[in-house]
Design a protein around this motif. Structure first.
Motif, short mmCIF file in Angstrom:
data_model
loop_
_atom_site.label_atom_id
_atom_site.label_comp_id
_atom_site.label_asym_id
_atom_site.label_seq_id
_atom_site.Cartn_x
_atom_site.Cartn_y
_atom_site.Cartn_z
N ASP A 27 0.81 -1.20 0.00
CA ASP A 27 0.00 0.00 0.00
C ASP A 27 0.85 1.26 0.00
N LYS A 28 2.05 1.15 -0.56
CA LYS A 28 2.93 2.30 -0.66
C LYS A 28 3.09 2.59 -2.14
N ILE A 29 2.81 3.83 -2.52
CA ILE A 29 2.93 4.17 -3.94
C ILE A 29 4.24 4.91 -4.14
N ARG A 30 5.06 4.39 -5.04
CA ARG A 30 6.31 5.08 -5.33
C ARG A 30 6.09 5.96 -6.56
N ILE A 31 6.43 7.23 -6.42
CA ILE A 31 6.18 8.20 -7.49
C ILE A 31 7.50 8.82 -7.91
N ALA A 32 7.73 8.87 -9.23
CA ALA A 32 8.96 9.47 -9.72
C ALA A 32 8.69 10.86 -10.26
N THR A 33 9.63 11.76 -10.02
CA THR A 33 9.59 13.07 -10.66
C THR A 33 11.01 13.39 -11.09
N GLU A 34 11.18 14.46 -11.87
CA GLU A 34 12.52 14.66 -12.43
C GLU A 34 13.44 15.44 -11.50
N GLY A 35 12.92 16.53 -10.95
CA GLY A 35 13.75 17.30 -10.03
C GLY A 35 14.62 18.34 -10.71
N ALA A 36 14.33 18.65 -11.96
CA ALA A 36 15.12 19.69 -12.64
C ALA A 36 14.22 20.49 -13.56
N TYR A 37 13.02 20.82 -13.10
CA TYR A 37 12.05 21.46 -13.99
C TYR A 37 11.19 22.41 -13.16
N GLY A 51 8.05 21.71 -5.56
CA GLY A 51 7.46 22.18 -6.80
C GLY A 51 6.00 21.78 -6.93
N PHE A 52 5.39 22.27 -8.01
CA PHE A 52 3.97 22.05 -8.26
C PHE A 52 3.64 20.56 -8.35
N ASP A 53 4.43 19.82 -9.15
CA ASP A 53 4.18 18.38 -9.30
C ASP A 53 4.23 17.66 -7.96
N VAL A 54 5.23 18.05 -7.16
CA VAL A 54 5.42 17.39 -5.87
C VAL A 54 4.25 17.72 -4.94
N ASP A 55 3.81 19.00 -4.95
CA ASP A 55 2.67 19.39 -4.12
C ASP A 55 1.41 18.64 -4.54
N ILE A 56 1.22 18.55 -5.87
CA ILE A 56 0.05 17.82 -6.39
C ILE A 56 0.14 16.35 -5.97
N ALA A 57 1.32 15.76 -6.10
CA ALA A 57 1.51 14.36 -5.73
C ALA A 57 1.14 14.15 -4.26
N ARG A 58 1.60 15.08 -3.41
CA ARG A 58 1.31 14.94 -1.97
C ARG A 58 -0.19 15.08 -1.72
N ALA A 59 -0.82 16.07 -2.42
CA ALA A 59 -2.26 16.29 -2.22
C ALA A 59 -3.05 15.06 -2.67
N LEU A 60 -2.63 14.45 -3.78
CA LEU A 60 -3.33 13.27 -4.29
C LEU A 60 -3.17 12.10 -3.31
N CYS A 61 -1.97 11.95 -2.79
CA CYS A 61 -1.72 10.86 -1.84
C CYS A 61 -2.57 11.06 -0.58
N ALA A 62 -2.65 12.32 -0.14
CA ALA A 62 -3.47 12.61 1.04
C ALA A 62 -4.93 12.28 0.75
N GLN A 65 -5.43 8.69 0.73
CA GLN A 65 -5.00 8.13 2.01
C GLN A 65 -4.00 7.00 1.80
N ALA A 66 -3.04 7.28 0.89
CA ALA A 66 -2.03 6.26 0.59
C ALA A 66 -0.68 6.77 1.09
N GLU A 67 0.19 5.85 1.40
CA GLU A 67 1.54 6.23 1.78
C GLU A 67 2.34 6.36 0.49
N CYS A 68 3.05 7.46 0.33
CA CYS A 68 3.76 7.67 -0.93
C CYS A 68 5.24 7.94 -0.68
N ALA A 228 -9.92 9.69 -9.60
CA ALA A 228 -10.88 10.12 -8.58
C ALA A 228 -10.25 11.18 -7.68
N ALA A 229 -8.97 10.98 -7.35
CA ALA A 229 -8.30 11.93 -6.47
C ALA A 229 -8.11 13.29 -7.15
#
Lengths: 252, 244
Positions: A27-37, A51-62, A65-68, A228-229
């Motif tokens: 139940d842990k989702i591993r998410i990749a991002t680039e880190g140079a954009y 960054g925006f992608d990371v904030d969105i990723a965190r909001a989606l995980c919240a 209700q998944a661990e990311c 859905a998220a």
């Protein structure tokens, strides 16, 4: 190749079955991002992803209700890494393209991108095809902008492709590039920095019907969960709040 | 796994274009590097302490830092300075091609200089004594004895260095050059077939390496032919046990 196809289909089915049970168990989702954009994804002084992608990723995980776990991965190898199961999703400002759809699935969009040319302030740049003839134009390799240049201007202009957007900016600043073609929003952010002083957008934006979404492996049930998220955070205003942290206009 | 032959066939010409860029890079920087390495090696092998110390800093830096760092310093680093951008050298330094050649040249020259110094010092003392006994001047001795002998001795190690350089040349792709690796990465960015394209690129590198190895083997056989010992056949006629 027919036998191969059959076998790989069987292997893929087995893998997806195995993969989804494994994902459910952990139940842990591993998410990749680039880190140079920046401002979509980058690193702060402590080496944390921001960054925006990371904030969105965190909001989606919240929302789910998944661990990311969010990891940084070079752009060139970001899709092979997904297919190689190093992580389960890519939230890295990736555009939905036909070529990518052949190898991965995409969720619904979480923002829309347009392209824009950047050149030194005061320099007269005609962005029509005739106007760009003989010019040296840069873009990041393996991006929509890079592909747009190769498809539309390869016959008239000298095209240079960079490993990272940062390197392309460096060469625009050094004068090796006449013009840079880039996704508009990160360029908007760069133009406001110290390094971006003296440069401006040229001509009209290029709307290439470019939808930015989350990439997952083909057939992964994560797709519905993410959809859905995304819907939920757009509706409850979380999205708007994140958007406002980065841009004074909506990019959805 | 679906192995896609079509994508290899379709993009093969672009990889071949990359082969030429790679070959140009290693040929030119190999040539310039050697031209730089010989005087540096003579200095490193010299009797004078000052001459010996002079190239030390340069060799230390280029052997002690990664080639990628050197390429970035020359390409992205130098262009940060207005002085460089306004200098007469800018038409050269603005080109990624020449920046790569400069970086590779300086890098390989540092390694080769040390290789050649070792070879010079490995020349049998008797040969140098003989040259002195003939009354050869210093430069005549260097030209007729030291360099030709050192060249023969250094060949196997230098062939190795060139092959290392062939592989390091893939770093040129990081400064927008479309060498084999650069072409491969650009193709993969579009087709998402890393396995097929990188495998093809690997085969191309292997082929170039094989040809280089073959050339050096031939050169070694020719230049060092006096060193190869082959047992005379008459010996076994005297005593068959000797041929074992």
């Amino acid at each position: 190749m027919k036998i191969n196809k059959l076998m790989s289909a069987a292997a893929l089915a087995a893998l997806t079955a195995f993969g989804s049970t494994a994902a459910m168990a952990a139940d842990k989702i591993r998410i990749a991002t680039e880190g140079a954009y920046m401002p979509f994804n980058g690193m702060n002084e402590q080496g944390e992803l921001i960054g925006f992608d990371v904030d969105i990723a965190r909001a989606l995980c919240a929302e789910m209700q998944a661990e990311c776990e969010i990891v940084a991965q070079d752009w060139d190898g970001i899709i092979p890494g997904l297919m190689g199961r190093k992580y389960d999703a890519i939230i890295a400002s990736m555009s939905i393209t036909e070529e990518r759809l052949r190898v991965v699935d995409f969720t619904d969009r979480y923002y829309s991108n347009v392209l824009a040319y950047v050149a030194p302030e005061g320099k007269d740049v005609d962005i029509s095809k005739a106007g760009l003839e003989g010019k040296t134009i840069g873009a990041q390799r393996a991006t929509i902008a890079g592909q747009y240049l190769e498809d539309n201007l390869a016959d008239v202009a000298n095209i240079k492709l960079y490993d990272t957007q940062d390197n392309a900016y460096l060469d625009l600043a050094s004068g090796r590039l006449d013009v840079l073609l880039s996704d508009k929003f990160p360029a908007y952010d760069w133009l406001r920095t110290e390094d971006g002083k003296g440069f401006e957008f040229k001509g009209e934006d290029i709307d290439i019907d470019d939808k930015i979404a989350i990439a997952i492996r083909k057939g992964d049930p994560l797709k519905e969960k993410f959809n859905a998220a995304i819907k939920a955070i757009v509706e409850d205003g979380t999205y708007e709040e994140i958007n406002a942290r980065y841009f004074p206009f909506s990019i959805y | 796994m679906n192995w896609n032959w079509d994508v290899i066939v379709e993009y093969f010409p672009r990889l071949i274009d990359g082969v030429w860029v790679t070959l140009e890079l290693i040929f030119l920087s190999g040539l310039f590097g050697l031209m730089l390495a010989v005087p540096l090696a003579l200095m490193r092998a010299s009797q004078s302490r000052w001459l010996r110390l002079l190239p030390f800093g340069y060799i230390f830096f280029f052997r002690g830092t990664p080639l990628l760092v050197q390429i970035f310093l020359i390409y992205y680093g130098a262009s940060q300075f207005d002085a460089v951008r306004e200098s007469v050298l800018w038409p050269i330094l603005r080109e990624p091609y020449w920046c790569a050649i400069i970086a590779f040249t300086l890098n390989t020259a540092a390694y080769s200089a040390e290789l050649i110094r070792g070879a010079i010092q490995a020349i049998p003392k008797g040969e140098l004594e003989a040259a002195d006994a003939f009354g050869m001047s210093r430069w005549l001795k260097i030209r007729r004895i030291v360099l030709p002998r050192a060249f023969g001795i250094v060949l196997p190690a230098y062939g190795n260095e060139l092959i290392l350089m062939l592989k390091s040349s893939s770093l040129a792709s990081t400064i927008t050059l479309l060498d084999i690796t650069g072409a491969a990465r650009t193709i993969i960015a579009r087709t998402y077939t890393p396995l097929e394209i990188f495998a093809t690129a690997g085969v191309l590198y292997l082929t170039i390496a094989a040809i280089m190895i073959g050339c050096f083997r031939l050169l070694e056989m020719r230049l060092n032919r006096h060193q190869h010992y082959k047992m005379p056949t008459e010996l076994s006629a005297v005593d068959p046990r000797l041929s074992d």
